[in-house]
Motif scaffolding. Structure first.
Motif, PDB file in Angstrom:
ATOM      1  N   GLU A  38      27.385  31.425 -35.714  1.00  0.00           N
ATOM      2  CA  GLU A  38      26.028  30.914 -35.853  1.00  0.00           C
ATOM      3  C   GLU A  38      26.015  29.440 -35.462  1.00  0.00           C
ATOM      4  O   GLU A  38      27.059  28.856 -35.204  1.00  0.00           O
ATOM      5  CB  GLU A  38      25.541  31.078 -37.296  1.00  0.00           C
ATOM      6  N   VAL A  62      25.899  36.659 -40.677  1.00  0.00           N
ATOM      7  CA  VAL A  62      24.656  36.461 -41.423  1.00  0.00           C
ATOM      8  C   VAL A  62      24.117  35.073 -41.157  1.00  0.00           C
ATOM      9  O   VAL A  62      24.847  34.091 -41.255  1.00  0.00           O
ATOM     10  CB  VAL A  62      24.912  36.634 -42.937  1.00  0.00           C
ATOM     11  N   ARG A  63      22.877  35.004 -40.775  1.00  0.00           N
ATOM     12  CA  ARG A  63      22.271  33.693 -40.565  1.00  0.00           C
ATOM     13  C   ARG A  63      20.795  33.801 -40.936  1.00  0.00           C
ATOM     14  O   ARG A  63      20.151  34.836 -40.696  1.00  0.00           O
ATOM     15  CB  ARG A  63      22.428  33.248 -39.116  1.00  0.00           C
ATOM     16  N   PRO A  64      20.270  32.735 -41.542  1.00  0.00           N
ATOM     17  CA  PRO A  64      18.885  32.809 -42.000  1.00  0.00           C
ATOM     18  C   PRO A  64      17.879  32.827 -40.864  1.00  0.00           C
ATOM     19  O   PRO A  64      16.774  33.341 -41.016  1.00  0.00           O
ATOM     20  CB  PRO A  64      18.718  31.551 -42.855  1.00  0.00           C
ATOM     21  N   SER A  65      18.239  32.265 -39.714  1.00  0.00           N
ATOM     22  CA  SER A  65      17.248  32.096 -38.643  1.00  0.00           C
ATOM     23  C   SER A  65      17.335  33.189 -37.594  1.00  0.00           C
ATOM     24  O   SER A  65      16.875  33.000 -36.473  1.00  0.00           O
ATOM     25  CB  SER A  65      17.455  30.735 -37.976  1.00  0.00           C
TER      26      SER A  65
END
Lengths: 217, 85
Positions: A38, A62-65
């Motif tokens: 990420e 996993v990345r929020p954006s």
């Protein structure tokens, strides 16, 4: 399938190149790329891959954006589909931006080599990025960093961000299009100085991860 | 796109009408068409965008294709004859 008129217009800037044929573009449109990691360099890499016409990009990690990135890629090129997750996928190319030069990176490199997949790793150090296309017998990512005399960092440098993502996308695009394999020597990009050089790193006999990579474990 | 025989009748020629197109699409479409052709075959490209009458031949020579002729027509178009290398 021949390129449509809208595709010819979209990819004209690369189709003008002598060796970048319609068949090469069709290869790209059918290709699947798995991207680990990420951060801004990876985001830029994904957007460049999308713009070049890579058909499917799978984001692992996993990345929020992630939704924002998927939307941006879709807006850039409707031919490109960006997916979250890559479990069970058989990609044509693996690009690893994960901030990890340790066992995790060595395992991913070994897994890709075992499966016969091209594996491109981007390592970040302060103000610099190292990019390397791995092959059998190569040292582990940690030893490549050591050979450069650099330490891994999470700190982002604007220059490094703008260089490593597009450069990784360019390497992958050319290889997927059948236009050659990038150098297997590590490419050190010093973003602060705007300089590039190749590093020839060799496995260290005492390094456990180099041994694991050599064994394909 | 249409096909015809060359003036000598010995080679087949394809016709590509690119009137209404501008650079770089005129060159890209000509290049993509040539890629599908066999060596020695000729492609006759018609354009009505003056820069393309110069850019297509120049770019084709750069990528190693043969430019047989470029001719301005009375109707404001140019006919460019290319031969697949």
């Amino acid at each position: 399938m021949p390129l449509r008129d809208d595709q010819i217009r979209r990819y004209a800037r690369q189709l003008v190149m002598r060796d970048f044929t319609g068949a090469a573009q069709e290869c790209l449109l059918k290709s699947r790329v798995l991207v680990y990691g990420e951060g801004p360099p990876m985001d830029l890499c994904v957007l460049y891959l999308a713009a070049a016409g890579v058909g499917d990009i799978h984001l692992s990690g996993v990345r929020p954006s992630v939704l924002d990135l998927i939307w941006r890629a879709a807006a850039l090129n409707p031919d490109c589909r960006v997916h979250e997750g890559g479990r069970g996928l058989r990609p044509d190319y693996v690009i690893d931006f994960a901030q990890d030069a340790g066992p995790g990176a060595a395992r991913r490199a070994a897994g890709a080599l075992r499966a016969g997949l091209p594996y491109l790793k981007v390592l970040r150090a302060a103000g610099a990025a190292i990019m390397k296309r791995w092959r059998e017998g190569d040292p582990c990512p940690g030893c490549v960093l050591n050979a450069a005399g650099l330490k891994q960092t999470d700190l982002l440098n604007p220059g490094e961000t703008s260089v490593s993502g597009p450069a990784a996308a360019a390497f992958a695009t050319l290889e997927l299009a059948g236009l050659g394999v990038p150098t297997h020597n590590a490419l050190l990009m010093d973003a602060d100085k705007g300089a590039y050089r190749e590093l020839a790193a060799t496995p260290l006999p005492e390094c456990i991860m180099c041994a694991e990579l050599a064994d394909g474990r | 796109m249409a096909n015809e025989r060359s003036a000598s009748g010995s080679t087949s020629r394809k016709l590509l009408d690119l009137r209404g197109e501008v650079c770089p699409y005129t060159f890209v479409k000509s290049k993509l068409t040539l890629e599908q052709m066999a060596p020695g075959e000729e492609l006759v490209v018609t354009v009505d965008y003056e820069p393309s009458s110069r850019n297509i031949p120049k770019s084709m020579r750069i990528i190693g294709e043969e430019v047989v002729s470029v001719a301005a027509k009375d109707d404001g178009t140019w006919e460019i004859v290319l031969r697949k290398a």
